[in-house]
Structures are given as structure tokens and as C-alpha cells.
Design a protein around this motif. Structure first.
Motif, PDB file in Angstrom:
ATOM      1  N   ARG A  66       0.817  -1.215   0.000  1.00 19.84           N
ATOM      2  CA  ARG A  66       0.000   0.000   0.000  1.00 19.84           C
ATOM      3  C   ARG A  66       0.853   1.269   0.000  1.00 19.84           C
ATOM      4  O   ARG A  66       0.346   2.368   0.248  1.00 19.84           O
ATOM      5  CB  ARG A  66      -0.929  -0.012   1.218  1.00 19.84           C
ATOM      6  CG  ARG A  66      -2.049  -1.034   1.063  1.00 19.84           C
ATOM      7  CD  ARG A  66      -3.047  -0.574   0.015  1.00 19.84           C
ATOM      8  NE  ARG A  66      -3.589  -1.671  -0.781  1.00 19.84           N
ATOM      9  CZ  ARG A  66      -4.334  -1.489  -1.858  1.00 19.84           C
ATOM     10  NH1 ARG A  66      -4.596  -0.272  -2.293  1.00 19.84           N
ATOM     11  NH2 ARG A  66      -4.799  -2.512  -2.537  1.00 19.84           N
ATOM     12  N   ARG A 156      -8.692   5.607   0.422  1.00 17.13           N
ATOM     13  CA  ARG A 156      -8.495   4.294  -0.193  1.00 17.13           C
ATOM     14  C   ARG A 156      -7.415   3.483   0.542  1.00 17.13           C
ATOM     15  O   ARG A 156      -7.569   2.284   0.739  1.00 17.13           O
ATOM     16  CB  ARG A 156      -8.104   4.495  -1.656  1.00 17.13           C
ATOM     17  CG  ARG A 156      -7.913   3.194  -2.423  1.00 17.13           C
ATOM     18  CD  ARG A 156      -7.596   3.488  -3.868  1.00 17.13           C
ATOM     19  NE  ARG A 156      -8.695   4.232  -4.481  1.00 17.13           N
ATOM     20  CZ  ARG A 156      -8.563   4.917  -5.619  1.00 17.13           C
ATOM     21  NH1 ARG A 156      -7.402   4.988  -6.223  1.00 17.13           N
ATOM     22  NH2 ARG A 156      -9.606   5.548  -6.135  1.00 17.13           N
ATOM     23  N   ALA A 160      -8.068  -0.069   2.404  1.00 15.02           N
ATOM     24  CA  ALA A 160      -7.385  -1.305   1.980  1.00 15.02           C
ATOM     25  C   ALA A 160      -6.677  -1.976   3.163  1.00 15.02           C
ATOM     26  O   ALA A 160      -6.671  -3.208   3.275  1.00 15.02           O
ATOM     27  CB  ALA A 160      -6.384  -0.986   0.870  1.00 15.02           C
ATOM     28  N   GLU A 192     -15.966  -2.604   0.745  1.00 15.72           N
ATOM     29  CA  GLU A 192     -15.988  -2.951  -0.684  1.00 15.72           C
ATOM     30  C   GLU A 192     -17.001  -2.106  -1.449  1.00 15.72           C
ATOM     31  O   GLU A 192     -16.788  -1.764  -2.621  1.00 15.72           O
ATOM     32  CB  GLU A 192     -16.297  -4.447  -0.845  1.00 15.72           C
ATOM     33  CG  GLU A 192     -15.156  -5.337  -0.384  1.00 15.72           C
ATOM     34  CD  GLU A 192     -15.516  -6.813  -0.263  1.00 15.72           C
ATOM     35  OE1 GLU A 192     -14.581  -7.622  -0.122  1.00 15.72           O
ATOM     36  OE2 GLU A 192     -16.730  -7.150  -0.292  1.00 15.72           O
ATOM     37  N   PHE A 195     -15.355   1.310  -1.797  1.00 17.39           N
ATOM     38  CA  PHE A 195     -14.155   1.274  -2.651  1.00 17.39           C
ATOM     39  C   PHE A 195     -14.197   0.016  -3.517  1.00 17.39           C
ATOM     40  O   PHE A 195     -13.526  -0.972  -3.227  1.00 17.39           O
ATOM     41  CB  PHE A 195     -12.886   1.298  -1.782  1.00 17.39           C
ATOM     42  CG  PHE A 195     -12.753   2.555  -0.973  1.00 17.39           C
ATOM     43  CD1 PHE A 195     -12.158   3.693  -1.507  1.00 17.39           C
ATOM     44  CD2 PHE A 195     -13.248   2.614   0.328  1.00 17.39           C
ATOM     45  CE1 PHE A 195     -12.052   4.860  -0.758  1.00 17.39           C
ATOM     46  CE2 PHE A 195     -13.154   3.780   1.077  1.00 17.39           C
ATOM     47  CZ  PHE A 195     -12.559   4.907   0.531  1.00 17.39           C
ATOM     48  N   PRO A 196     -15.011   0.052  -4.594  1.00 20.47           N
ATOM     49  CA  PRO A 196     -15.187  -1.150  -5.414  1.00 20.47           C
ATOM     50  C   PRO A 196     -13.888  -1.623  -6.067  1.00 20.47           C
ATOM     51  O   PRO A 196     -13.793  -2.766  -6.505  1.00 20.47           O
ATOM     52  CB  PRO A 196     -16.209  -0.718  -6.487  1.00 20.47           C
ATOM     53  CG  PRO A 196     -16.478   0.723  -6.275  1.00 20.47           C
ATOM     54  CD  PRO A 196     -15.856   1.179  -5.005  1.00 20.47           C
ATOM     55  N   GLU A 197     -12.859  -0.761  -6.079  1.00 18.16           N
ATOM     56  CA  GLU A 197     -11.597  -1.169  -6.709  1.00 18.16           C
ATOM     57  C   GLU A 197     -10.704  -2.004  -5.776  1.00 18.16           C
ATOM     58  O   GLU A 197      -9.615  -2.431  -6.167  1.00 18.16           O
ATOM     59  CB  GLU A 197     -10.815   0.067  -7.204  1.00 18.16           C
ATOM     60  CG  GLU A 197     -10.266   0.983  -6.117  1.00 18.16           C
ATOM     61  CD  GLU A 197     -11.292   1.954  -5.520  1.00 18.16           C
ATOM     62  OE1 GLU A 197     -10.871   2.875  -4.804  1.00 18.16           O
ATOM     63  OE2 GLU A 197     -12.519   1.785  -5.747  1.00 18.16           O
ATOM     64  N   LEU A 198     -11.165  -2.249  -4.527  1.00 21.01           N
ATOM     65  CA  LEU A 198     -10.383  -3.117  -3.635  1.00 21.01           C
ATOM     66  C   LEU A 198     -10.225  -4.494  -4.278  1.00 21.01           C
ATOM     67  O   LEU A 198     -11.163  -5.009  -4.882  1.00 21.01           O
ATOM     68  CB  LEU A 198     -11.101  -3.274  -2.279  1.00 21.01           C
ATOM     69  CG  LEU A 198     -11.003  -2.099  -1.308  1.00 21.01           C
ATOM     70  CD1 LEU A 198     -11.965  -2.294  -0.142  1.00 21.01           C
ATOM     71  CD2 LEU A 198      -9.582  -1.928  -0.789  1.00 21.01           C
ATOM     72  N   PRO A 199      -9.040  -5.108  -4.150  1.00 18.01           N
ATOM     73  CA  PRO A 199      -8.852  -6.429  -4.775  1.00 18.01           C
ATOM     74  C   PRO A 199      -9.777  -7.482  -4.158  1.00 18.01           C
ATOM     75  O   PRO A 199     -10.267  -7.314  -3.047  1.00 18.01           O
ATOM     76  CB  PRO A 199      -7.381  -6.762  -4.519  1.00 18.01           C
ATOM     77  CG  PRO A 199      -6.863  -5.732  -3.591  1.00 18.01           C
ATOM     78  CD  PRO A 199      -7.832  -4.596  -3.514  1.00 18.01           C
TER      79      PRO A 199
END
Length: 349
Positions: A66, A156, A160, A192, A195-199
Motif C-alpha cells: 500500500r 483508499r 485497503a 468494498e 471502494f469497489p476497486e479493492l482487490p
């Protein structure tokens, strides 16, 4: 101290695992962002010497991933908490524990808030604010606190860190591991959503679990220090180490008995309890433990307490041990992690 600057330290427990580290970083950041006209500087402190940080492999992995450099972190040997407290400048928020070890007893009166997920072992009167809830991860309580705060504070990077920590602590939210609660699941889902871009969960958990269990190249001493808690009474100090290797493999390490002796002698421990854990494909844990002490009465006391425990019962089965001063057991109650075993040992002492 010379400038009379007040310092509000947010600090996790002395095992300084990922949960303690991220809870301290995220809560200190949140308090710094949201406290109106703060008198104090908010400082997250990692409760280990900097030299031990490399042993926290899952933490170094996630922070590196990160973009948080180790040079921006503050470790326990880099801040004089006793001096700050003596000068009347210290406020202390404890995350992921609520009882300071004996060596830090003098700091108890500086504690203004506690956020923990262990069973409460001691009461604190006002003005200390206490949040102790039986969730799988302390990072869940920090996430809830941040989500209740002003919108826009959660960024973000913090999201994360919290997301990865809850997934690792709760074994990828697997009910079979016996750690996850509905609140942990809700926090992961909310993070999630924001922050929909979290893996993907599986990828995050797999990478962190692999980093945590990577003990290649570690000496026995480093393995025992990697995840260490210490208990004491007036007569004895006992180490309780989480070991990320199967017990039989651990007991067959070359020179293990000499290593155990040197580890305990060098640090003044009268005994050591090593709690090993490994996981199968379905995220179900296998737990075993070993009790080492050259002092037969102490070893007997610890073994009896573990064998006869009822809250919870550990369902121990003796295993063969290569040495008379090491008692080994398979633990039938695989959901009883160390935080459930520590109170049993504390009462025994």
C-alpha cells in the motif's frame, strides 16, 4: 517534553500483529483528522522495537503493497512514553488489548480510551472510554468508528489496510475457523461498497496468509519472537508464542532444545508455551501446543491448567515429545485461539 507538546499515542499490543498495527495507524489517522482543535499530536506507535519489524512478514507485506514505507512508522524504542507520562504530556489509547503488561503498569493512568475484542479482564472507571466487543478483528471496531464519523475521512489506503486486516484475522470470513462475526462481514462489505476497486477477498487473504506463514530462513529465536505475548506473576515470567508451522516439524528443528533454553534464559522466561496453527484448503485450523520449562513444578502447573480448562475446554490429547522438559499436545478445540488460552494461563500463574 522541552516544548510541553502533548502527545496522544494510539498503540496496539506487544505482539504487534497486523491487527494491532493497522488498528493503531487507522485510528490515530482518524482522530487526527476529526478531533476539533486538538491540543495533542496523534501518534500511532508500533509496540515492538524497530529491529523486530522484519519478523512481522504479513504486516511488512501489506504496508509495502500500500506504499507505506517503514521509515514513516514510529516504534516503541523510538518514543519515550515513560518520560512523556512523567511530564504529564501523554494520553494513551489502547487498541487490540486493554491490559498493559507489568513493565508498562506506570502508564495505566494515561489511558483515556480502549478499543478491544478480547474478553474484558479488568474494569476501567470514567473518564476512560471502553469499547470491548466480541468481534473477529479489532480492525472491525476501528472501521465502525471511522464509518460513523464525518464522510470523506476514510481514504483508499486506510480502507485497503482495514479490509486486508479483517480478512486475515477472520480467516477470509470462513465460519469453519470460528472467528468471524456478522459485524466483521458487514464491515468488509461496506468497505468494498465504498471502494469497489479493492482487490478480491480471496486474493487479499491468500497473499497475506502466505506472507504470515512464510517462516523460511527464520531462526527458532525469530520464530518465537514473531508473535509473542508475555505473562508474569511475582515469581515467574512465561512466554506464549504463536508459531506458524506444524508442531511436529517445529519440535524436530535441529538444536531446538538448546534454542529454547537460550531464548528463555536470555529473556528471563521461566517457561514457554508454543501454540502452533496450520490451515487446510477449507480454512479449517489445526492447533497444537507445547509447554517447555526446565522447572518441573511450573511445567506441571501450566500443563494441568491447560488440560483441565473448562472455559473453554481445549480438548487436549498428549503427543509424543522428544524431551522430558517439553510436553506436547494436539488441541481438539481448534477454534480456541491464543486470546482464549491466555486467560487460562494467566489464572494458572
Amino acid at each position: 517534553v522541552r516544548q510541553h507538546r502533548e502527545i496522544h499515542v494510539v498503540m496496539g499490543n506487544e505482539a504487534c500483529d497486523l491487527d494491532s498495527t493497522v488498528s493503531a495507524l487507522a485510528l490515530a489517522y482518524f482522530l487526527a483528522q476529526t478531533t476539533p482543535a486538538p491540543k495533542a499530536a496523534f501518534v500511532p506507535v508500533l509496540n515492538i522495537p524497530r529491529a523486530d519489524f522484519a519478523l512481522r512478514t504479513e504486516t511488512t507485506f501489506l504496508l509495502r503493497d500500500r506504499g507505506i514505507p517503514a521509515s514513516s512508522l514510529i516504534f516503541r524504542d523510538e518514543i519515550d512514553l515513560g518520560g512523556l507520562h512523567h511530564a504529564g504530556l501523554l494520553s494513551l489509547t489502547l487498541v487490540d488489548h486493554h491490559v498493559l503488561p507489568g513493565a508498562d503498569a506506570a502508564l495505566e493512568e494515561a489511558v483515556v480510551e480502549v478499543l478491544d475484542h478480547r474478553p474484558l479482564e479488568r474494569d476501567r472507571g470514567p473518564p476512560c472510554q471502553v469499547t470491548v466487543e466480541p468481534v473477529g478483528s479489532c480492525a472491525t471496531l476501528v472501521t465502525e468508528r471511522i464509518l460513523q464519523g464525518p464522510p470523506g475521512v476514510l481514504d483508499r489506503t486506510t480502507a485497503a489496510l482495514l479490509h486486508g486486516t479483517i480478512l486475515l484475522d477472520c480467516i477470509n470470513l470462513s465460519p469453519a475457523a470460528g472467528k468471524v462475526t456478522p459485524r466483521d462481514v458487514a464491515c468488509v462489505s461496506l468497505l468494498e461498497e465504498r471502494f469497489p476497486e479493492l482487490p478480491a477477498r480471496d486474493a487479499v487473504f491468500g497473499a497475506l496468509q502466505a506472507a504470515k506463514f512464510d517462516v523460511t530462513g527464520l531462526t527458532t529465536e525469530q520464530m518465537l519472537r514473531k508473535d509473542l505475548k508475555v505473562l508474569s506473576n511475582d515469581e515467574a515470567v512465561v512466554a506464549v508464542s504463536g508459531v506458524f508451522e506444524d508442531l511436529e516439524t517445529f519440535l524436530l528443528r535441529p538444536g531446538l532444545l538448546q534454542d529454547l533454553e537460550a531464548f528463555c534464559q536470555g529473556r528471563g522466561y521461566a517457561g514457554l508455551v508454543a501454540m502452533t496453527v496450520s490451515f487446510n484448503e477449507s480454512h479449517e485450523p489445526t492447533r497444537k501446543l507445547a509447554v517447555y520449562s526446565r522447572q518441573e513444578p511450573l511445567r506441571g502447573t501450566l500443563c494441568r491448567a491447560l488440560e483441565e480448562a473448562t472455559t473453554p475446554s481445549l480438548l487436549l490429547q498428549p503427543l509424543p515429545s522428544p524431551w522430558p522438559c517439553v510436553a506436547a499436545y494436539a488441541q481438539g478445540n481448534a477454534v480456541a485461539a491464543r486470546k482464549k488460552v491466555l486467560p487460562i494461563l494467566r489464572v494458572a500463574l
